[in-house]
Design a protein around this motif. Sequence first.
Motif, mmCIF file in Angstrom:
data_model
loop_
_atom_site.group_PDB
_atom_site.id
_atom_site.type_symbol
_atom_site.label_atom_id
_atom_site.label_comp_id
_atom_site.label_asym_id
_atom_site.label_seq_id
_atom_site.Cartn_x
_atom_site.Cartn_y
_atom_site.Cartn_z
ATOM 1 N N VAL A 1 0.858 -1.181 0.000
ATOM 2 C CA VAL A 1 0.000 0.000 0.000
ATOM 3 C C VAL A 1 0.898 1.237 0.000
ATOM 4 O O VAL A 1 1.916 1.267 0.703
ATOM 5 N N ILE A 2 0.525 2.242 -0.785
ATOM 6 C CA ILE A 2 1.262 3.510 -0.772
ATOM 7 C C ILE A 2 0.786 4.294 0.449
ATOM 8 O O ILE A 2 -0.308 4.860 0.443
ATOM 9 N N ALA A 3 1.585 4.284 1.496
ATOM 10 C CA ALA A 3 1.173 4.923 2.747
ATOM 11 C C ALA A 3 1.248 6.438 2.640
ATOM 12 O O ALA A 3 0.445 7.154 3.236
ATOM 13 N N ALA A 4 2.229 6.925 1.894
ATOM 14 C CA ALA A 4 2.418 8.365 1.714
ATOM 15 C C ALA A 4 3.186 8.560 0.426
ATOM 16 O O ALA A 4 3.919 7.669 0.001
ATOM 17 N N THR A 5 3.039 9.713 -0.196
ATOM 18 C CA THR A 5 3.766 9.969 -1.440
ATOM 19 C C THR A 5 4.988 10.846 -1.185
ATOM 20 O O THR A 5 5.436 11.578 -2.070
ATOM 21 N N GLU A 6 5.500 10.747 0.018
ATOM 22 C CA GLU A 6 6.730 11.448 0.369
ATOM 23 C C GLU A 6 7.407 10.679 1.495
ATOM 24 O O GLU A 6 6.768 9.858 2.167
ATOM 25 N N PRO A 7 8.705 10.920 1.688
ATOM 26 C CA PRO A 7 9.408 10.202 2.751
ATOM 27 C C PRO A 7 9.090 10.772 4.135
ATOM 28 O O PRO A 7 8.549 11.874 4.258
ATOM 29 N N PHE A 8 9.446 10.012 5.155
ATOM 30 C CA PHE A 8 9.311 10.435 6.546
ATOM 31 C C PHE A 8 10.703 10.736 7.086
ATOM 32 O O PHE A 8 11.556 9.846 7.114
ATOM 33 N N ALA A 9 10.929 11.954 7.506
ATOM 34 C CA ALA A 9 12.211 12.324 8.106
ATOM 35 C C ALA A 9 12.194 11.907 9.573
ATOM 36 O O ALA A 9 11.258 12.238 10.303
ATOM 37 N N SER B 1 17.638 0.196 16.787
ATOM 38 C CA SER B 1 17.010 -0.442 15.638
ATOM 39 C C SER B 1 15.625 0.143 15.395
ATOM 40 O O SER B 1 14.888 0.421 16.348
ATOM 41 N N TYR B 2 15.302 0.272 14.127
ATOM 42 C CA TYR B 2 14.003 0.782 13.704
ATOM 43 C C TYR B 2 13.425 -0.233 12.728
ATOM 44 O O TYR B 2 14.147 -0.754 11.872
ATOM 45 N N TRP B 3 12.144 -0.504 12.850
ATOM 46 C CA TRP B 3 11.501 -1.507 11.988
ATOM 47 C C TRP B 3 10.583 -0.802 11.013
ATOM 48 O O TRP B 3 9.492 -0.359 11.365
ATOM 49 N N TRP B 4 11.066 -0.740 9.783
ATOM 50 C CA TRP B 4 10.351 -0.035 8.709
ATOM 51 C C TRP B 4 9.195 -0.884 8.201
ATOM 52 O O TRP B 4 9.359 -2.079 7.921
ATOM 53 N N CYS B 5 8.038 -0.276 8.053
ATOM 54 C CA CYS B 5 6.872 -0.958 7.494
ATOM 55 C C CYS B 5 7.041 -1.106 5.993
ATOM 56 O O CYS B 5 7.170 -0.105 5.280
ATOM 57 N N ALA B 6 7.057 -2.340 5.519
ATOM 58 C CA ALA B 6 7.179 -2.619 4.084
ATOM 59 C C ALA B 6 5.820 -2.769 3.409
ATOM 60 O O ALA B 6 5.704 -2.570 2.198
ATOM 61 N N CYS B 7 4.799 -3.115 4.175
ATOM 62 C CA CYS B 7 3.484 -3.395 3.578
ATOM 63 C C CYS B 7 2.674 -2.137 3.323
ATOM 64 O O CYS B 7 1.752 -2.144 2.506
ATOM 65 N N GLY B 8 2.968 -1.076 4.036
ATOM 66 C CA GLY B 8 2.239 0.181 3.871
ATOM 67 C C GLY B 8 0.965 0.270 4.689
ATOM 68 O O GLY B 8 0.268 1.281 4.642
ATOM 69 N N GLN B 9 0.646 -0.751 5.465
ATOM 70 C CA GLN B 9 -0.641 -0.768 6.187
ATOM 71 C C GLN B 9 -0.546 -0.311 7.636
ATOM 72 O O GLN B 9 -1.581 -0.193 8.309
ATOM 73 N N SER B 10 0.647 -0.056 8.093
ATOM 74 C CA SER B 10 0.795 0.387 9.481
ATOM 75 C C SER B 10 0.158 1.753 9.696
ATOM 76 O O SER B 10 0.239 2.635 8.839
ATOM 77 N N VAL C 1 17.368 10.660 8.901
ATOM 78 C CA VAL C 1 17.258 9.824 7.703
ATOM 79 C C VAL C 1 15.831 9.928 7.154
ATOM 80 O O VAL C 1 14.909 10.351 7.863
ATOM 81 N N TYR C 2 15.685 9.511 5.897
ATOM 82 C CA TYR C 2 14.402 9.656 5.213
ATOM 83 C C TYR C 2 13.881 8.276 4.825
ATOM 84 O O TYR C 2 14.336 7.672 3.855
ATOM 85 N N PHE C 3 12.952 7.790 5.635
ATOM 86 C CA PHE C 3 12.349 6.483 5.369
ATOM 87 C C PHE C 3 11.296 6.620 4.271
ATOM 88 O O PHE C 3 10.503 7.572 4.273
ATOM 89 N N CYS C 4 11.292 5.652 3.371
ATOM 90 C CA CYS C 4 10.324 5.656 2.270
ATOM 91 C C CYS C 4 8.903 5.495 2.803
ATOM 92 O O CYS C 4 8.625 4.562 3.567
ATOM 93 N N GLY C 5 8.017 6.372 2.359
ATOM 94 C CA GLY C 5 6.605 6.283 2.733
ATOM 95 C C GLY C 5 5.751 5.628 1.665
ATOM 96 O O GLY C 5 4.675 5.111 1.942
ATOM 97 N N CYS C 6 6.253 5.653 0.424
ATOM 98 C CA CYS C 6 5.447 5.123 -0.691
ATOM 99 C C CYS C 6 5.613 3.613 -0.848
ATOM 100 O O CYS C 6 4.805 2.967 -1.503
ATOM 101 N N LYS C 7 6.683 3.067 -0.253
ATOM 102 C CA LYS C 7 6.971 1.620 -0.275
ATOM 103 C C LYS C 7 7.336 1.120 -1.677
ATOM 104 O O LYS C 7 7.288 -0.087 -1.926
#
Length: 79
Positions: free
Chosen positions: A5-13, A21-30, A58-64
């Motif tokens: 799922v495209i959670a956002a169309t921009e990154p999260f700073a 450790s940080y656990w990045w959501c890959a599915c977009g549903q969080s 850092v800039y985590f991907c929001g669009c996945k």
Amino acid sequence: MSEPVIAATEPFAVDVKEGKSYWWCACGQSAKQPFCDGSHKDTDFEPLEYKASKDRTVYFCGCKQTSKNPMCDGTHSKL
Ligand code: FES
Ligand code: FES
């Protein structure tokens, strides 16, 4: 493999902390983007660990859709 799922169309700073450790959501549903909240449990996706090597922003991907998981690589600008 289903599509995320495209959670956002921009990154999260995020200001990350060295050694944490940080656990990045890959599915977009969080609901706690850009991080995993367990919502992937009925999907084909798993969260991806990012371990900070130093304190920085850092800039985590929001669009996945990035090819550089979990970081934004600019792909969101084409969505
Ligand atoms: Fe998306 Fe866990 S909620 S990977
Ligand atoms: Fe996904 Fe930038 S937010 S590539």
